[in-house]
Scaffold this motif. Structure first.
Motif, short mmCIF file in Angstrom:
data_model
loop_
_atom_site.label_atom_id
_atom_site.label_comp_id
_atom_site.label_asym_id
_atom_site.label_seq_id
_atom_site.Cartn_x
_atom_site.Cartn_y
_atom_site.Cartn_z
N ASN A 723 0.85 -1.19 0.00
CA ASN A 723 0.00 0.00 0.00
C ASN A 723 0.89 1.24 0.00
N PRO A 724 0.88 2.03 -1.05
CA PRO A 724 1.79 3.17 -1.12
C PRO A 724 1.50 4.27 -0.11
N CYS A 754 6.37 -1.21 -4.13
CA CYS A 754 5.37 -0.54 -4.97
C CYS A 754 6.10 0.22 -6.08
N PRO A 755 6.63 -0.47 -7.07
CA PRO A 755 7.48 0.19 -8.08
C PRO A 755 6.71 1.11 -9.02
N ASN A 756 5.39 1.00 -9.07
CA ASN A 756 4.61 1.81 -10.02
C ASN A 756 3.71 2.82 -9.31
N LEU A 760 4.72 7.74 -4.45
CA LEU A 760 6.03 7.43 -3.88
C LEU A 760 7.15 8.01 -4.74
N TRP A 761 7.02 7.90 -6.05
CA TRP A 761 8.07 8.46 -6.92
C TRP A 761 8.13 9.98 -6.80
N LYS A 776 16.23 11.72 -11.20
CA LYS A 776 15.22 10.90 -10.53
C LYS A 776 13.86 11.05 -11.21
N SER A 777 13.56 12.25 -11.68
CA SER A 777 12.28 12.45 -12.36
C SER A 777 12.22 11.67 -13.67
N VAL A 778 13.35 11.54 -14.36
CA VAL A 778 13.38 10.73 -15.58
C VAL A 778 13.06 9.27 -15.27
N ASP A 779 13.64 8.76 -14.19
CA ASP A 779 13.34 7.39 -13.78
C ASP A 779 11.87 7.23 -13.40
N ALA A 780 11.32 8.25 -12.74
CA ALA A 780 9.91 8.19 -12.34
C ALA A 780 8.99 8.17 -13.55
N LEU A 781 9.32 8.95 -14.56
CA LEU A 781 8.48 8.98 -15.76
C LEU A 781 8.55 7.66 -16.52
N LYS A 782 9.69 6.97 -16.45
CA LYS A 782 9.77 5.66 -17.09
C LYS A 782 8.84 4.66 -16.40
N LYS A 783 8.74 4.73 -15.09
CA LYS A 783 7.89 3.80 -14.34
C LYS A 783 6.42 4.22 -14.36
N CYS A 784 6.16 5.51 -14.26
CA CYS A 784 4.78 6.02 -14.16
C CYS A 784 4.61 7.15 -15.17
#
Length: 888
Positions: A723-724, A754-756, A760-761, A776-784
């Motif tokens: 649960n995020p 909760c990788p997606n 949390l991102w 970090k924002s680039v990684d977040a956009l790849k996941k979500c």
């Protein structure tokens, strides 16, 4: 008895002696045999050297060794089984049992290899990943910098200097000097003025200018780094008079250079030079040489293929651009003579039409009409519409009638006729013309293409011909559609028209669909939402009135009608609509609660109490009890609210909002122990209610029990894994306590579980240091990629970096993806308060009010506060934006 000592004991061993050689032992050499390290010049110890004489056997062994050294190691001499040297046991034959044994061993090896394959590959993969992490490639080390290249503008790219020696020519070649000859008239002028300058400094002509020469000569340095000859003597200040003289001198020199000294006639008039320049007003942006080349090329094309229409059109447009309009008209008229109609295979009909249309465009009004009439005579199968546009209403009708006789298969003639009648007020003829068009075209063997007609209707909509577009839609919307697919297809067509901004076409589709499906609740809802978003209040209310007549059991349609009346300020009309809704839907929870909200929002609290009392007796649901408790709570009747809450919990103890309200009332009374007890009881009945866990944890943190709050969150995560929201609260708890390392560790675990999760991102981005946030924002956009929380965080990042345009773009993208997220609207509104105009601020506020957001952490904190229970969406937006911080 004494034994006699053996004579060989204590004696040195003979040369080449190896102990135990007769028993099969082999010799070895020790340190004592080799001795200490020797220099290259030391004498050799020949104690273990071989005998000096060489026998025939020794020579044979030497030859055999040489043969071994010369062994052929070519790939063609390699045997997979025996190798290069052949089999060690090649004396015996390779029998069948040997082959079977080798096959068994090979199978065993293969089986063992397969058993270890997965483990070995996993280990190799981990080793490779570890190696790449420890020693990344060059391109990986500069990945963040490469991402920034996308932000480089075109001007910045063009301003990058070329690779090479940046030094100027004088530094690269000290012997390089450029001497510019000066005319004799220059020196004569200064000699006449009494100045004794005999040289000119070349540094004065570096940038195309010429200053007063320095009297010291070419190699004399200037004092103080100033430009000589332009300063007032004794003051060191610039002499503006001398600057003017230098400018005039430079102009005289340039005019002298362009003069004709041979014939004595001056090519450029020095006195009228600037006047002539001002009189030359360019009418085009191209170079004159380019225009000449283009003119020659087009002339060559026309002479090579005089029946090619694009060549004449291009030539005429070139002359039009350069300002030679009459030449352009002459060229295009000649083009109409060369290709008046389709006479040769490679000239297309459309291209021949284009020549005449271009000729009509270049000619004035009356002449253009004559040109089009002449074109119609040459091309009887085309160009009637252009002629009809140039004629009056009566003449246009005659032209179109004649066009239908000549071209019975063209749908555009019929559509133009319908538009003509609509433009002149004959809307009753539009429907008849479109129906006749369908019938006539089918009679002439023309297939009615539904998509083409819809596209024509959209064009009519954009042109303002509403009646024509609606008539076309009614005529063709059902052509070629299976009966079971009609509803789905029509709804898709309506959405497509809305996307193309053809609203009248979409309205016509909904009207036709409602005639076919008058009892379909979903169609009425789609049409109602369309009118709400793109229509007027009157059109919406008229549609809803028809909707409830056909679907009286659809509660949402009644509620939409009542809300529309209420927002317009007509409260009695809203009450009457809800009264009719009660008759059609007795004991409906939604209608009861809507009536209560209507009365409470208009300060009719006694009416609201009576309605809730009737609802509790006739339709006693958990929501009805909850609204009853909340009404008493916001009105300040705490005792009545607690009494109603206790009564509700007797019937609905598994409804978590009742436990939440009970604990919050106790917290408001500053009774922490009773609030804790209420939350704990609620969690026993509702262990999967995330808000209850959060309220209990925050209560413990508020009273200073940080360890207990941490334990509650750990317990909640065990009962509600992955649960995020719970992970986010755990991270924030540690961060608020000042334990940033523990917060980062928890965030890493949260992202693993909760990788997606977008929330949390978005929190992880701002936990990073400022330089690492973009990565970090680039990684977040790849996941979500499409998560509104991540998009909102990226918008805030651009805002913090003062990239206003990009921030506004990402805010628009966020509210478009999820218009129900109130936090996004609040940040967007505050951004516009700082960087936008008043119109942009009001636009965001209006869009937020239309969206009516209900979710968002910050939004709910303000909207659910009992002090703000009567505030509208716009007021809540202002309050939330005022609480936001600028630092991210």
């Amino acid at each position: 008895m004494n034994k006699k000592k053996k004579p060989f004991l204590g004696m040195p061993a003979p040369l080449g002696y190896v102990p135990g050689l007769g028993r099969g032992a082999t010799g070895f050499t020790t340190r004592s045999d080799i001795g200490p390290a020797r220099d290259a010049n030391d004498p050799v110890d020949d104690r273990h050297a071989p005998p000096g004489k060489r026998t025939v056997g020794d020579q044979m062994k030497k030859n055999q060794t040489a043969d071994d050294d010369d062994e052929d190691l070519n790939d063609t001499n390699y045997d997979e089984f025996n190798g290069y040297a052949g089999s060690l046991f090649s004396s015996g034959p390779y029998e069948k049992d040997d082959e079977e044994a080798d096959a068994i061993y090979a199978a065993l090896d293969k089986r063992m290899d397969e058993r270890r394959k997965e483990r070995r590959e996993q280990r190799e993969k981990e080793e490779i990943e570890k190696y790449r992490m420890e020693r990344p490639k060059i391109q990986q080390q500069f990945s963040d910098l490469k991402r920034k290249l996308a932000e480089v503008t075109e001007e910045e790219w063009l301003s990058i200097p070329e690779v090479g020696d940046a030094r100027n020519k004088r530094q690269r070649n000290p012997r390089y000097e450029k001497l510019t000859p000066v005319p004799d008239s220059f020196f004569a002028k200064h000699l006449q003025s009494g100045e004794n300058h005999t040289s000119v400094d070349p540094r004065q002509t570096q940038f195309g200018g010429l200053n007063t020469p320095y009297p010291g000569g070419l190699n004399t340095p200037y004092p103080g780094g100033m430009t000589p000859g332009l300063m007032t003597p004794g003051t060191g200040e610039l002499d503006m008079r001398k600057i003017g003289q230098a400018r005039n001198t430079l102009m005289d020199m340039r005019l002298s250079q362009v003069s004709d000294s041979v014939s004595g006639q001056t090519v450029v008039d020095p006195k009228g030079y600037l006047t002539d320049l001002n009189s030359m007003i360019p009418t085009h942006g191209g170079d004159i040489n380019d225009i000449k080349k283009a003119r020659l090329l087009l002339k060559s094309v026309r002479e090579t293929n005089p029946h090619h229409p694009p060549a004449w059109i291009a030539s005429a447009r070139l002359e039009e651009v350069t300002g030679k309009l009459q030449v352009a008209r002459n060229l295009i008229m000649k083009g109409t003579e060369m290709c008046p109609k389709v006479r040769i295979p490679f000239v297309l009909k459309e291209q021949s039409e284009d020549v005449w249309l271009e000729a009509a465009r270049l000619q004035p009004g009356d002449t253009a009409k004559a040109v089009v009439a002449q074109a119609v005579r040459h091309l009887p199968q085309s160009l009637w519409l252009a002629l009809a546009r140039l004629e009056t209403y009566e003449n246009a009708r005659k032209v179109l009638n004649k066009a239908r006789e000549n071209i019975p298969t063209d749908r555009h003639i019929w559509i133009t006729a319908a538009k003509l009648e609509e433009a002149n007020g004959n809307t009753q003829m539009v429907e008849k013309i479109i129906d006749r068009a369908i019938t006539s075209l089918r009679a002439n063997g023309v297939e009615i293409n539904r998509e083409q007609w819809i596209q024509d209707a959209e064009e009519c909509d954009k042109a303002g011909s509403v009646a024509t577009c609606q008539a076309i839609m009614r005529a063709v919307i059902g052509i070629g559609i299976e009966e079971e697919d009609r509803k789905h297809t029509w709804m898709e067509d309506a959405d497509s028209c809305v996307a193309h901004n053809a609203l009248e076409c979409a309205r016509a589709i909904y009207a036709y669909a409602l005639q076919v499906f008058p009892s379909k609740k979903s169609v009425w809802l789609r049409a109602a939402y369309f009118e709400k978003n793109h229509g007027t209040r009157e059109s919406l209310e008229a549609l809803l009135q028809r909707a409830v007549a056909h679907c009286p059991k659809a509660e949402v349609l009644w509620l939409m009608g009542a809300k529309s009346k209420w927002l317009a300020g007509d409260v009695p009309a809203a009450r009457s609509i809800l009264a009719l809704a009660f008759q059609a839907n007795p004991n409906s929870e939604e209608i009861w609660l809507a009536a209560v909200k209507l009365e409470s929002e208009n300060n009719e609290y006694e009416r609201a109490r009576r309605l809730l009392a009737k609802a509790r007796s006739s339709a006693p649901t958990a929501r009805v009890f909850m609204k009853s408790v909340k009404l008493e709570w916001v009105l300040g009747n705490i005792a009545a609210a607690q009494e109603l809450c206790e009564e509700a919990l007797k019937h609905y103890e598994d409804f978590p909002k009742l436990w939440m309200m009970k604990g919050q009332i106790e917290e408001q009374k500053e009774l922490a122990e009773k609030a804790r007890e209420a939350y704990n009881q609620g969690l026993k009945k509702c262990p999967h209610s995330i808000p209850l866990w959060l309220l209990l944890s925050r209560l413990e943190e508020k009273v200073g029990q940080l360890t207990r709050a941490r334990a509650i969150l750990e317990k909640s995560r065990l009962k509600n894994p992955k649960n995020p929201d719970l992970w986010l609260e755990s991270v924030r708890l540690e961060y608020r306590a000042g334990l940033k390392n523990i917060a980062n560790t928890l965030m890493a675990k949260a992202l693993q579980e909760c990788p997606n999760s977008g929330i949390l991102w978005s929190e992880a981005i701002f936990l990073e240091a400022r330089p690492q946030r973009k990565t970090k924002s680039v990684d977040a956009l790849k996941k979500c990629e499409h998560d509104p929380h991540v998009l909102l965080t990226v918008a805030k990042l651009f805002w913090s970096e003062r990239k206003i345009t990009k921030a506004r773009e990402w805010f628009h993208r966020t509210v478009k993806i999820d218009s129900d997220l109130g936090d996004a609207w609040a940040f967007f509104y505050k951004f516009e308060l700082q960087h936008g105009t008043e119109e942009q601020q009001q636009e965001v506020k209006k869009r937020c009010e239309n969206a009516e957001p209900r979710h968002g952490e910050l939004w709910c904190d303000v909207s659910k506060d009992i002090a703000n229970w009567q505030k509208k969406i716009g007021e809540i937006l202002v309050l939330v934006a005022a609480k936001l911080k600028n630092t991210f």
